[in-house]
Write a protein that holds these residues in place. Structure first.
Motif, PDB file in Angstrom:
ATOM      1  N   SER A   1       0.487  -1.285   0.053  1.00 43.31           N
ATOM      2  CA  SER A   1       0.089  -0.004   0.006  1.00 43.31           C
ATOM      3  C   SER A   1       0.800   1.231   0.099  1.00 43.31           C
ATOM      4  O   SER A   1       0.436   2.269  -0.656  1.00 43.31           O
ATOM      5  CB  SER A   1      -0.939   0.067   0.924  1.00 43.31           C
ATOM      6  N   ALA A   2       2.124   1.323   0.599  1.00 44.60           N
ATOM      7  CA  ALA A   2       2.908   2.277   0.675  1.00 44.60           C
ATOM      8  C   ALA A   2       3.563   2.528  -0.525  1.00 44.60           C
ATOM      9  O   ALA A   2       4.062   3.824  -0.863  1.00 44.60           O
ATOM     10  CB  ALA A   2       3.708   2.240   2.043  1.00 44.60           C
ATOM     11  N   GLY A   3       3.869   1.669  -1.285  1.00 45.34           N
ATOM     12  CA  GLY A   3       4.603   1.908  -2.548  1.00 45.34           C
ATOM     13  C   GLY A   3       6.055   1.900  -2.171  1.00 45.34           C
ATOM     14  O   GLY A   3       6.469   1.936  -1.054  1.00 45.34           O
ATOM     15  N   PRO A   4       7.153   1.692  -3.108  1.00 45.78           N
ATOM     16  CA  PRO A   4       8.593   1.401  -2.872  1.00 45.78           C
ATOM     17  C   PRO A   4       9.421   2.662  -2.254  1.00 45.78           C
ATOM     18  O   PRO A   4      10.364   2.424  -1.976  1.00 45.78           O
ATOM     19  CB  PRO A   4       9.070   1.065  -4.247  1.00 45.78           C
TER      20      PRO A   4
ATOM     21  N   THR B   1      14.067   3.271   2.747  1.00 43.58           N
ATOM     22  CA  THR B   1      12.650   3.599   2.233  1.00 43.58           C
ATOM     23  C   THR B   1      11.952   2.210   2.576  1.00 43.58           C
ATOM     24  O   THR B   1      12.545   1.068   3.059  1.00 43.58           O
ATOM     25  CB  THR B   1      12.610   3.857   0.769  1.00 43.58           C
ATOM     26  N   THR B   2      10.738   2.078   1.908  1.00 45.30           N
ATOM     27  CA  THR B   2       9.916   0.841   2.099  1.00 45.30           C
ATOM     28  C   THR B   2      10.438  -0.021   1.046  1.00 45.30           C
ATOM     29  O   THR B   2      10.489  -1.471   1.524  1.00 45.30           O
ATOM     30  CB  THR B   2       8.457   1.086   1.862  1.00 45.30           C
ATOM     31  N   ARG B   3      11.258  -0.014   0.063  1.00 48.02           N
ATOM     32  CA  ARG B   3      11.914  -0.861  -0.928  1.00 48.02           C
ATOM     33  C   ARG B   3      13.274  -1.363  -0.251  1.00 48.02           C
ATOM     34  O   ARG B   3      13.255  -2.517  -0.186  1.00 48.02           O
ATOM     35  CB  ARG B   3      12.483  -0.153  -2.109  1.00 48.02           C
ATOM     36  N   ASP B   4      13.841  -0.608   0.445  1.00 43.17           N
ATOM     37  CA  ASP B   4      15.183  -1.166   1.382  1.00 43.17           C
ATOM     38  C   ASP B   4      14.480  -2.057   2.529  1.00 43.17           C
ATOM     39  O   ASP B   4      15.208  -3.194   2.665  1.00 43.17           O
ATOM     40  CB  ASP B   4      15.791   0.008   1.893  1.00 43.17           C
TER      41      ASP B   4
END
Length: 210
Positions: free
Chosen positions: A18-21, A31-34
């Motif tokens: 939901s938050a995206g990368p 970040t959320t990707r990390d």
């Protein structure tokens, strides 16, 4: 039967999706990707994950995690949802429950609480008790770097000593909040701190956790 770790895993995957990368997290510099890459590497690349606790392996972990972070974000989310490979120790229900319940809870809150509009999450009494039992067992390890004496207290009066010393700061809160505090998310945890003003300030900025 679903386990606490399984439920927290799916919640974390949903929050990351939901938050995206590119959303922020409470993990400094990530970040959320990390964060998603970290979760996948921890479960799927034991040859690199050792860098989480063994400093000479840290550079290898950083390199492998960067490789995973470069993968498509939806692939990382899928790998988190599906869980570790069959031959991984984490594929065993008992190990998954022991090692991942708190891990996924904390990281889910890393995503939730980095958003400006986050709200408190109400935990079931059963899950709250599970988190408290983990805190009691892990308190001395997670609180070993506390610069002052540290006592954790639930609203019902149950306590756990995380670090012996003086002056003493007592941190009161629900088990989920105490978990976040002890894992180094002091400023995001909804707790009350009782003690000398200077000691409280030092504790708030200390490097707690693993």
């Amino acid at each position: 039967m679903s386990t606490h770790a399984k439920r927290e895993r799916l919640l974390l995957a949903d929050l990351l999706e939901s938050a995206g990368p590119d959303a922020p997290t409470l993990c400094e510099g990530w970040t959320t990707r990390d964060l998603a890459a970290h979760v996948v590497v921890r479960e799927r690349r034991a040859d690199a994950a050792g860098g989480l606790v063994i400093k000479p392996l840290a550079s290898r972990l950083e390199r492998v995690q960067a490789e995973f972070a470069a993968k498509p974000y939806d692939e990382l989310i899928r790998l988190i949802r599906t869980g570790p490979p069959r031959l991984s120790p984490y594929a065993l229900k008992q190990i998954d429950e022991a090692a991942n319940t708190v891990e996924f809870f904390v990281h889910a809150e890393d995503v939730r609480r980095a958003a400006p509009d986050w709200g408190p999450r109400e935990l079931s009494p059963v899950f709250a008790d599970v988190l408290w039992s983990r805190i009691e067992r892990m308190a001395r390890v997670l609180g070993r770097k506390a610069p002052v004496g540290l006592v954790l207290r639930r609203p019902d009066g149950q306590t756990a000593v995380a670090h012996r010393g003086t002056p003493v700061v007592t941190v009161t809160g629900e088990p989920g909040e105490l978990t976040l505090f002890l894992f180094g998310r002091q400023h995001a945890a909804k707790v009350e701190l009782d003690g000398d003003k200077e000691a409280v300030a030092r504790l708030q900025d200390a490097k707690l956790g693993l």
